[in-house]
Design a protein around this motif. Structure first.
Motif, PDB file in Angstrom:
ATOM      1  N   ARG A 164       0.819  -1.223   0.000  1.00 54.94           N
ATOM      2  CA  ARG A 164       0.000   0.000   0.000  1.00 54.94           C
ATOM      3  C   ARG A 164       0.850   1.269   0.000  1.00 54.94           C
ATOM      4  NH1 ARG A 164      -4.213  -1.169   4.780  1.00 54.94           N
ATOM      5  NH2 ARG A 164      -2.373  -2.127   5.685  1.00 54.94           N
ATOM      6  N   ASP A 165       2.168   1.110   0.021  1.00 52.22           N
ATOM      7  CA  ASP A 165       3.087   2.251   0.099  1.00 52.22           C
ATOM      8  C   ASP A 165       3.138   2.976  -1.237  1.00 52.22           C
ATOM      9  OD1 ASP A 165       5.113   4.012   0.930  1.00 52.22           O
ATOM     10  OD2 ASP A 165       6.666   2.657   0.216  1.00 52.22           O
ATOM     11  N   GLN A 166       2.214   3.938  -1.394  1.00 53.41           N
ATOM     12  CA  GLN A 166       2.173   4.727  -2.627  1.00 53.41           C
ATOM     13  C   GLN A 166       1.360   5.987  -2.410  1.00 53.41           C
ATOM     14  OE1 GLN A 166       0.153   2.432  -5.589  1.00 53.41           O
ATOM     15  NE2 GLN A 166      -1.465   1.826  -4.207  1.00 53.41           N
ATOM     16  N   ASP A 167       1.693   7.023  -3.152  1.00 51.69           N
ATOM     17  CA  ASP A 167       0.904   8.263  -3.193  1.00 51.69           C
ATOM     18  C   ASP A 167       0.553   8.787  -1.802  1.00 51.69           C
ATOM     19  OD1 ASP A 167       0.820   8.099  -6.012  1.00 51.69           O
ATOM     20  OD2 ASP A 167      -0.898   6.738  -5.894  1.00 51.69           O
ATOM     21  N   SER A 168       1.525   8.787  -0.883  1.00 52.37           N
ATOM     22  CA  SER A 168       1.213   9.118   0.506  1.00 52.37           C
ATOM     23  C   SER A 168       2.228  10.072   1.120  1.00 52.37           C
ATOM     24  CB  SER A 168       1.207   7.842   1.360  1.00 52.37           C
ATOM     25  OG  SER A 168       0.273   6.917   0.879  1.00 52.37           O
ATOM     26  N   ILE A 169       1.729  10.822   2.096  1.00 56.33           N
ATOM     27  CA  ILE A 169       2.593  11.526   3.030  1.00 56.33           C
ATOM     28  C   ILE A 169       2.382  10.839   4.376  1.00 56.33           C
ATOM     29  CG2 ILE A 169       0.844  13.330   3.424  1.00 56.33           C
ATOM     30  CD1 ILE A 169       3.222  15.258   3.972  1.00 56.33           C
ATOM     31  N   TYR A 170       3.477  10.431   4.987  1.00 52.51           N
ATOM     32  CA  TYR A 170       3.448   9.710   6.259  1.00 52.51           C
ATOM     33  C   TYR A 170       3.918  10.656   7.359  1.00 52.51           C
ATOM     34  CZ  TYR A 170       3.228   5.699   3.135  1.00 52.51           C
ATOM     35  OH  TYR A 170       2.869   4.818   2.151  1.00 52.51           O
ATOM     36  N   ILE A 171       3.128  10.777   8.398  1.00 55.21           N
ATOM     37  CA  ILE A 171       3.451  11.666   9.516  1.00 55.21           C
ATOM     38  C   ILE A 171       4.043  10.826  10.643  1.00 55.21           C
ATOM     39  CG2 ILE A 171       2.534  13.317  11.173  1.00 55.21           C
ATOM     40  CD1 ILE A 171       0.212  13.742   9.103  1.00 55.21           C
ATOM     41  N   HIS A 172       5.175  11.287  11.154  1.00 55.89           N
ATOM     42  CA  HIS A 172       5.871  10.568  12.220  1.00 55.89           C
ATOM     43  C   HIS A 172       6.306  11.529  13.327  1.00 55.89           C
ATOM     44  CE1 HIS A 172       6.260   6.656  10.282  1.00 55.89           C
ATOM     45  NE2 HIS A 172       6.566   7.276   9.155  1.00 55.89           N
ATOM     46  N   ARG A 173       6.452  10.967  14.504  1.00 56.67           N
ATOM     47  CA  ARG A 173       7.091  11.623  15.646  1.00 56.67           C
ATOM     48  C   ARG A 173       6.517  13.002  15.972  1.00 56.67           C
ATOM     49  NH1 ARG A 173      11.401  10.037  12.589  1.00 56.67           N
ATOM     50  NH2 ARG A 173      12.421  12.060  12.616  1.00 56.67           N
ATOM     51  N   ILE A 174       5.209  13.043  16.154  1.00 57.72           N
ATOM     52  CA  ILE A 174       4.569  14.282  16.603  1.00 57.72           C
ATOM     53  C   ILE A 174       4.868  14.437  18.092  1.00 57.72           C
ATOM     54  CG2 ILE A 174       2.398  15.501  16.966  1.00 57.72           C
ATOM     55  CD1 ILE A 174       1.230  13.777  14.658  1.00 57.72           C
ATOM     56  N   VAL A 175       5.443  15.580  18.457  1.00 58.20           N
ATOM     57  CA  VAL A 175       5.725  15.850  19.868  1.00 58.20           C
ATOM     58  C   VAL A 175       5.254  17.264  20.187  1.00 58.20           C
ATOM     59  CG1 VAL A 175       7.450  15.962  21.700  1.00 58.20           C
ATOM     60  CG2 VAL A 175       7.808  14.414  19.769  1.00 58.20           C
ATOM     61  N   THR A 176       4.392  17.355  21.177  1.00 55.61           N
ATOM     62  CA  THR A 176       3.905  18.636  21.665  1.00 55.61           C
ATOM     63  C   THR A 176       4.616  18.978  22.961  1.00 55.61           C
ATOM     64  OG1 THR A 176       1.738  18.294  20.663  1.00 55.61           O
ATOM     65  CG2 THR A 176       1.848  19.869  22.489  1.00 55.61           C
ATOM     66  N   HIS A 177       5.103  20.200  23.071  1.00 55.76           N
ATOM     67  CA  HIS A 177       5.704  20.666  24.324  1.00 55.76           C
ATOM     68  C   HIS A 177       4.618  20.646  25.402  1.00 55.76           C
ATOM     69  CE1 HIS A 177       7.520  23.235  27.329  1.00 55.76           C
ATOM     70  NE2 HIS A 177       8.686  23.031  26.706  1.00 55.76           N
ATOM     71  N   PRO A 178       4.952  20.204  26.615  1.00 53.72           N
ATOM     72  CA  PRO A 178       3.935  20.122  27.681  1.00 53.72           C
ATOM     73  C   PRO A 178       3.172  21.433  27.915  1.00 53.72           C
ATOM     74  CG  PRO A 178       5.951  19.037  28.386  1.00 53.72           C
ATOM     75  CD  PRO A 178       6.259  19.693  27.069  1.00 53.72           C
ATOM     76  N   ASN A 179       3.810  22.564  27.688  1.00 58.70           N
ATOM     77  CA  ASN A 179       3.134  23.852  27.890  1.00 58.70           C
ATOM     78  C   ASN A 179       2.042  24.120  26.860  1.00 58.70           C
ATOM     79  OD1 ASN A 179       4.906  24.304  29.993  1.00 58.70           O
ATOM     80  ND2 ASN A 179       6.202  25.724  28.865  1.00 58.70           N
ATOM     81  N   PHE A 180       2.002  23.294  25.809  1.00 64.24           N
ATOM     82  CA  PHE A 180       1.041  23.518  24.725  1.00 64.24           C
ATOM     83  C   PHE A 180       0.082  22.338  24.540  1.00 64.24           C
ATOM     84  CE2 PHE A 180       4.541  26.366  23.863  1.00 64.24           C
ATOM     85  CZ  PHE A 180       3.893  27.552  23.540  1.00 64.24           C
TER      86      PHE A 180
END
Length: 167
Positions: free
Chosen positions: A76-92
């Protein structure tokens, strides 16, 4: 709120965010990231695949993208943007940055003829499964990795839940 490409002078901040995320993961879940290589992050920055979200000029969230994820998504690896490693600062925390990233990714995908926005997380992380589907991702199944060479260490021998949005 702005979504911008990270620059080389953001690399220390990115690693500070990863350290905060690992400490948080250790508190709330039975798995955590095993750290990331400087080479990986430097390459992502140089290829404009590392991003930061600024709130009033302050880095509040970081994330990375890729355009190929064959080991995880297989055929299925096609025509995609893959999002990785989302990190939010604790203050936000509470700013719903995943929803902001989805808005950004939809625009990026439309401009670049990309059909899917995709993500993965540990298969047994019920809290994130619920959160990602509440943000608009469709749960599309579980995959167990047979090979993880080239992926960060925490991908070794795990099962992942897969999510996508059709653009």
């Amino acid at each position: 709120m702005q979504v911008l490409n990270s620059q080389s002078n953001d690399i220390d901040t990115i690693f500070e965010f990863y350290d905060m995320a690992i400490a948080h993961q250790k508190k709330v879940f039975n798995k955590h990231w095993q750290g990331f290589s400087l080479d990986l992050v430097t390459q992502e920055v140089s290829e404009n695949r590392q991003y930061k979200i600024l709130v009033d000029g302050v880095v509040a969230c970081v994330f990375a993208v890729t355009f190929a994820d064959k080991l995880i998504w297989g055929d299925r690896d096609q025509d995609s943007i893959y999002i990785h490693r989302i990190v939010t600062h604790p203050n936000f925390r509470g700013y719903a940055f995943v929803k902001e990233i989805i808005k950004w990714a939809k625009e990026f995908a439309s401009e670049n003829n990309i059909k899917y926005i995709r993500m993965d997380t540990w298969a047994d992380n019920e809290k994130l499964l619920e959160y990602y589907t509440a943000c608009g991702f469709e749960y599309v199944g579980v995959v167990t990795l047979n090979e993880s060479e080239g992926l960060p260490k925490h991908y070794e021998g795990i099962s992942l839940s897969l999510f996508e949005i059709v653009v």
